[in-house]
Design an enzyme around this catalytic site. Structure first.
Site, PDB file in Angstrom:
ATOM      1  N   HIS A 292      43.038  27.974  52.588  1.00  0.00           N
ATOM      2  CA  HIS A 292      44.034  26.927  52.384  1.00  0.00           C
ATOM      3  C   HIS A 292      45.024  27.299  51.285  1.00  0.00           C
ATOM      4  CE1 HIS A 292      45.526  22.843  52.694  1.00  0.00           C
ATOM      5  NE2 HIS A 292      45.312  22.618  51.407  1.00  0.00           N
ATOM      6  N   PHE A 293      44.532  27.933  50.224  1.00  0.00           N
ATOM      7  CA  PHE A 293      45.372  28.345  49.105  1.00  0.00           C
ATOM      8  C   PHE A 293      45.642  29.845  49.187  1.00  0.00           C
ATOM      9  CE2 PHE A 293      43.513  24.380  47.485  1.00  0.00           C
ATOM     10  CZ  PHE A 293      44.664  23.725  47.047  1.00  0.00           C
TER      11      PHE A 293
END
Length: 312
Positions: A292-293
């Site tokens: 996600h990051f």
């Protein structure tokens, strides 16, 4: 066109990037740390790069802050004016009590619009990650004339872009908010969940700094912040209700768009990328073996693609 980018291809590409657009300007690549009052709320922001260069506005996700852009900002600032604010309740910005600020995304987008107006940012390329999606899309809808380009990194605005397991956690809460349905959402604020959000789907463990989730958790643990975050999570359903409207607006505008996406995201799926590609057929897409990051592990690769995109 979709590309799966590796460190090697990014290195080769970086050698061929054109000279900075503002080569004659004395570059100010060092990041400065600032605050400004926006409608009575103290907003913290990071800023770097020559102020007479085109602006890149970085909108962060949950549960992070402008801290997530700490590696990206110096790279972009070599040629561009870069601004990255913290939302109310995040990072170093003020966190008024939940009864003193409307912690919904419409209010948040208004705060960010007024923030840009205070800084005199009349035009910008918008980078949206996670929460940055619904904030940025409202800003685009309200002021399409300010948008010069769009960068999407793991921010979905299509129902099919959600992991069904995540939807199962949110749906009861949105349908009937009570102590029982709120309990799973409170776990989103726990230290182990914050760390999990960074580790899940991430493949380059040696690039993953614990500073990221420790920094985020310090913000989440501020007194009263649980109520703030629950208000944001409760109001997220309003974003879903606006998806069709945002899709229509982007379909009409067809902005120059770059998609840089961690394809192992546990929240937002690759189906969301495909939906954006259908909506914006000229969008350039780069997928990374990341979570996600994605910036935590692929900042070099992503900054290379962004600089090439902006130069074009």
């Amino acid at each position: 066109m979709t590309h799966r980018t590796t460190a090697a291809t990014a290195l080769v590409a970086s050698m061929t990037i054109a000279a900075p657009l503002f080569a004659g300007t004395a570059h100010v690549t060092e990041t400065t740390y600032n605050t400004t009052d926006v409608d009575g709320v103290s907003i913290f922001y990071r800023e770097a790069g020559p102020k007479d260069a085109p602006t890149v506005l970085l909108l962060h996700g949950f549960p992070s802050s402008s801290h997530m852009f700490r590696d990206l900002i110096p790279e972009l600032a070599k040629s561009y004016h870069v601004v990255a604010p913290d939302y109310p309740g995040y990072g170093q910005s003020a966190a008024p009590a939940a009864d003193a600020y409307d912690y919904d995304f419409a209010t948040l987008a208004t705060t960010m619009e007024h923030f840009t107006e205070q800084l005199g940012l009349d035009e910008y390329t918008l980078y949206m990650q996670d929460f940055g999606g619904p904030v940025g899309l409202r800003m685009i809808q309200n002021h399409p004339e300010r948008l010069e380009g769009l960068i999407i990194q793991n921010a979905t605005f299509h129902v099919e872009g959600w992991n069904p397991d995540v939807v199962k956690q949110f749906a009861p809460f949105w349908g009937d908010r009570n102590a029982e349905t709120e309990a799973p959402l409170r776990q989103f604020l726990a230290p182990q969940t914050t760390e999990w959000q960074y580790r899940q789907g991430s493949t380059l463990a040696d690039r993953l700094s614990p500073d990221a989730w420790i920094h985020d958790q310090a913000g989440l643990d501020r007194p009263g912040n649980t109520e703030v975050q629950l208000e944001y999570l409760w109001n997220y359903q309003d974003n879903v209700a606006n998806y069709e409207s945002w899709q229509n607006k982007l379909g009409e505008l067809q902005p120059d768009t770059l998609i840089v996406w961690g394809e192992n995201d546990p929240f937002f799926t690759i189906q969301g990328v495909e939906a954006v590609q259908k909506l914006l057929p000229n969008a350039e897409t780069h997928l990374y073996d990341a979570g996600h990051f994605a910036l935590e592990t692929h900042a070099d690769e992503i900054s290379t693609e962004i600089l090439e995109f902006l130069a074009r």
